[in-house]
Each structure stands twice: as C-alpha cells, then as structure tokens.
Design a protein around this motif. Structure first.
Motif, PDB file in Angstrom:
ATOM      1  N   TRP A 104       8.306   0.736  -3.042  1.00  0.00           N
ATOM      2  CA  TRP A 104       9.399   1.715  -3.142  1.00  0.00           C
ATOM      3  C   TRP A 104      10.132   1.568  -4.463  1.00  0.00           C
ATOM      4  CZ3 TRP A 104      10.009   5.856  -0.302  1.00  0.00           C
ATOM      5  CH2 TRP A 104       9.431   5.883   0.960  1.00  0.00           C
ATOM      6  N   SER A 154      15.422  12.718  -7.732  1.00  0.00           N
ATOM      7  CA  SER A 154      14.827  12.205  -6.507  1.00  0.00           C
ATOM      8  C   SER A 154      13.695  13.133  -6.092  1.00  0.00           C
ATOM      9  CB  SER A 154      15.862  12.103  -5.379  1.00  0.00           C
ATOM     10  OG  SER A 154      16.391  13.383  -5.082  1.00  0.00           O
ATOM     11  N   CYS A 166      11.140  17.908  -7.401  1.00  0.00           N
ATOM     12  CA  CYS A 166      12.010  17.006  -8.151  1.00  0.00           C
ATOM     13  C   CYS A 166      13.431  17.569  -8.105  1.00  0.00           C
ATOM     14  CB  CYS A 166      11.549  16.870  -9.603  1.00  0.00           C
ATOM     15  SG  CYS A 166       9.906  16.144  -9.791  1.00  0.00           S
ATOM     16  N   TRP A 196       5.819  10.447  -7.398  1.00  0.00           N
ATOM     17  CA  TRP A 196       7.191  10.347  -7.859  1.00  0.00           C
ATOM     18  C   TRP A 196       7.425  11.389  -8.961  1.00  0.00           C
ATOM     19  CZ3 TRP A 196       3.501   6.644  -9.020  1.00  0.00           C
ATOM     20  CH2 TRP A 196       3.193   6.450 -10.377  1.00  0.00           C
ATOM     21  N   HIS A 237      12.262   7.663 -14.073  1.00  0.00           N
ATOM     22  CA  HIS A 237      11.526   7.800 -12.818  1.00  0.00           C
ATOM     23  C   HIS A 237      12.482   8.068 -11.650  1.00  0.00           C
ATOM     24  CE1 HIS A 237       8.666   5.635 -15.366  1.00  0.00           C
ATOM     25  NE2 HIS A 237       7.697   6.049 -14.553  1.00  0.00           N
ATOM     26  N   SER A 238      11.948   8.741 -10.647  1.00  0.00           N
ATOM     27  CA  SER A 238      12.680   8.913  -9.389  1.00  0.00           C
ATOM     28  C   SER A 238      12.167   7.885  -8.381  1.00  0.00           C
ATOM     29  CB  SER A 238      12.449  10.331  -8.838  1.00  0.00           C
ATOM     30  OG  SER A 238      11.117  10.454  -8.339  1.00  0.00           O
ATOM     31  N   ASN A 239      12.575   8.044  -7.135  1.00  0.00           N
ATOM     32  CA  ASN A 239      11.994   7.246  -6.055  1.00  0.00           C
ATOM     33  C   ASN A 239      10.522   7.607  -5.880  1.00  0.00           C
ATOM     34  OD1 ASN A 239      13.093   9.842  -5.127  1.00  0.00           O
ATOM     35  ND2 ASN A 239      12.169   9.268  -3.184  1.00  0.00           N
ATOM     36  N   ALA A 240       9.757   6.721  -5.272  1.00  0.00           N
ATOM     37  CA  ALA A 240       8.339   6.979  -5.011  1.00  0.00           C
ATOM     38  C   ALA A 240       8.124   7.169  -3.512  1.00  0.00           C
ATOM     39  CB  ALA A 240       7.490   5.818  -5.517  1.00  0.00           C
TER      40      ALA A 240
END
Length: 251
Positions: free
Chosen positions: A8, A17, A37, A85, A93-96
């Motif tokens: 994560w 996110s 996104c 992501w 980067h966002s969350n994966a």
C-alpha cells in the motif's frame, strides 16, 4: 496476486488519490472497471499506471485501457491483475490499489480502498452464473470465520483486528484472496489543563509581591482602623450621675 500492507502506498503528502468504480478489488474477466485520478486542483498531467503480476510497468492507453482525461476505462483480462496508481509528470504518486481479474466461477466482492474503523462492511461471494445454493464459507488469513446462507457476510463495525486476507468458497468454486485494509483515525488530544501546585502561603506571598497597589491599600486600611479605634478610646464616657444631672437641667 497476494496483497500485503507493504504494497500500500498511503496518502502521504500527495495531492491525488486513485478511486475504483465499482469499489471492489476482484473482477471477472471482461467486466467493466473505471480507474480515476482524483486530484486536488488541476488534474492535467496525471495518468493511471499499472504494475502487472509479471512486473511490467505500463500506462493506460498503451496496450490496455482507454484514457479519458484523468480516468482509465478497462475491460480487464487475467493478465491485467496487478497494482494500479496515479502518477504525475513530475513523479508524484497516489495511493496504490490491488486489482485481481479472475477467469474462474467465483470472486469475492471486497472494498478496493481502505475502510474506516467503525464503518459497516459487507463481503459478498459472487458467482458468474446462477447457483442453486448461495451458501458460502468466508475465510480470513486462511481460517474459516463464518458460513452464510445468503452468500454475503457483514461486519457491523470494522476494527483493526478485521484487517487481513479474505476469500470465499462455495459449491461452484473458490475465489482469490484479497487484502482488506482498515484505517483507524487518530484522536486529537485535548489541551492539557495546568494543575495549580503552589501552596497557599506561597500563593499569598506571590500576590502581595506582584501587586504593590494591593499591598499599599491593605497598609492604609490597617492604619485607618487603628486610628479610629484610638480616637474612640480617648472620648470620656459619662457616668450615671452626669447623665442624671443632664436630665434635671432639661426639666
């Protein structure tokens, strides 16, 4: 692909996110899924990226998915299973999110995104066809936890102890495993109330030293009370005979 907490990428100082619609981590082959996104501010330059089970890193609109703005629409096949992501042109980067595409008869419908502690969560054992019996067994971390005749299991208020790998089985087959993450909000501590540890004599002394006007007022008040008391003692009191003489003179 088995997902553990190490996979994560959490929301740590990131303006974006990744959301999944429908919000689940398992899909049958060729089921529609939309990956978006959600960016604070301008979403220009953000794209959906995938790291497949084979370790191949690629962007949407290359050999999979169709890019529409900051979203990616996919009709996945099993080889599309992997981590997804959002990524910006500057490398943010966002969350994966882990997504599993299954070509079997059973999948587990569980949230793709972390769930908040205290919320109600329902896990469903879903079948590609129409089974004669909906009864399903639900497992967590490899151990049977519940059997439900309705094919779904509800956790009324999830806690950190409910975090783990889930799967379901029934007469039609077995689903893949998916990791469910539970986040617990950190309570905001209330400000500490200072405790008065000073003794009474020290408190009075501090008040007197810190308040010169109060000290002068007290001194003047004491002097006034003393002078008044002394003046009353100097006035001679009349005797009983003097009072009687005064009474005769008035007659």
């Amino acid at each position: 692909m088995e997902l553990t907490p190490l996979y994560w990428l959490l929301y740590i100082s990131t303006p974006a996110s990744l959301s999944v619609s429908p919000d689940r981590s398992q899909f049958f082959e060729y089921e529609y899924v939309s990956l978006s996104c959600e960016v604070q501010g301008n979403s220009t330059g953000w794209r959906v990226v995938r790291n497949s089970e084979r370790g191949i890193l690629s962007e949407c609109n290359t050999d999979w998915g169709k890019q529409q703005g900051s979203s990616c629409n996919v009709f996945p096949i099993p080889s599309d299973s992997g981590l997804y992501w959002c990524e910006s042109g500057s490398g943010e980067h966002s969350n994966a999110v882990n997504i599993t595409v299954h070509d079997g008869a059973v999948i587990l419908e569980s949230p793709a995104l972390p769930v908040t502690g205290g919320d109600s969560v329902t896990l469903r054992c879903r079948y590609q066809g129409t089974p004669s019996d909906l009864t399903a067994d639900f497992y967590k971390d490899g151990s049977l936890i519940r059997t439900e005749t309705t094919g779904e299991m509800t956790i009324p208020a999830v806690s950190k102890s409910d975090e783990g790998l889930y799967k379901c089985t029934n007469s039609e087959g077995e689903s893949p495993e998916s990791w469910m993450t539970v986040t617990v909000p950190t309570p905001i501590p209330s400000p500490a109330v200072p405790v008065l540890s000073m003794s009474l004599p020290r408190l009075l002394c501090s008040l007197l030293v810190g308040s010169p006007y109060l000290l002068v007022t007290i001194i003047l008040l004491v002097k006034y009370c003393r002078s008044r008391a002394q003046g009353e003692t100097r006035v001679p009191r009349k005797t009983h005979q003097d009072q009687l003489g005064d009474h005769v003179e008035e007659e």
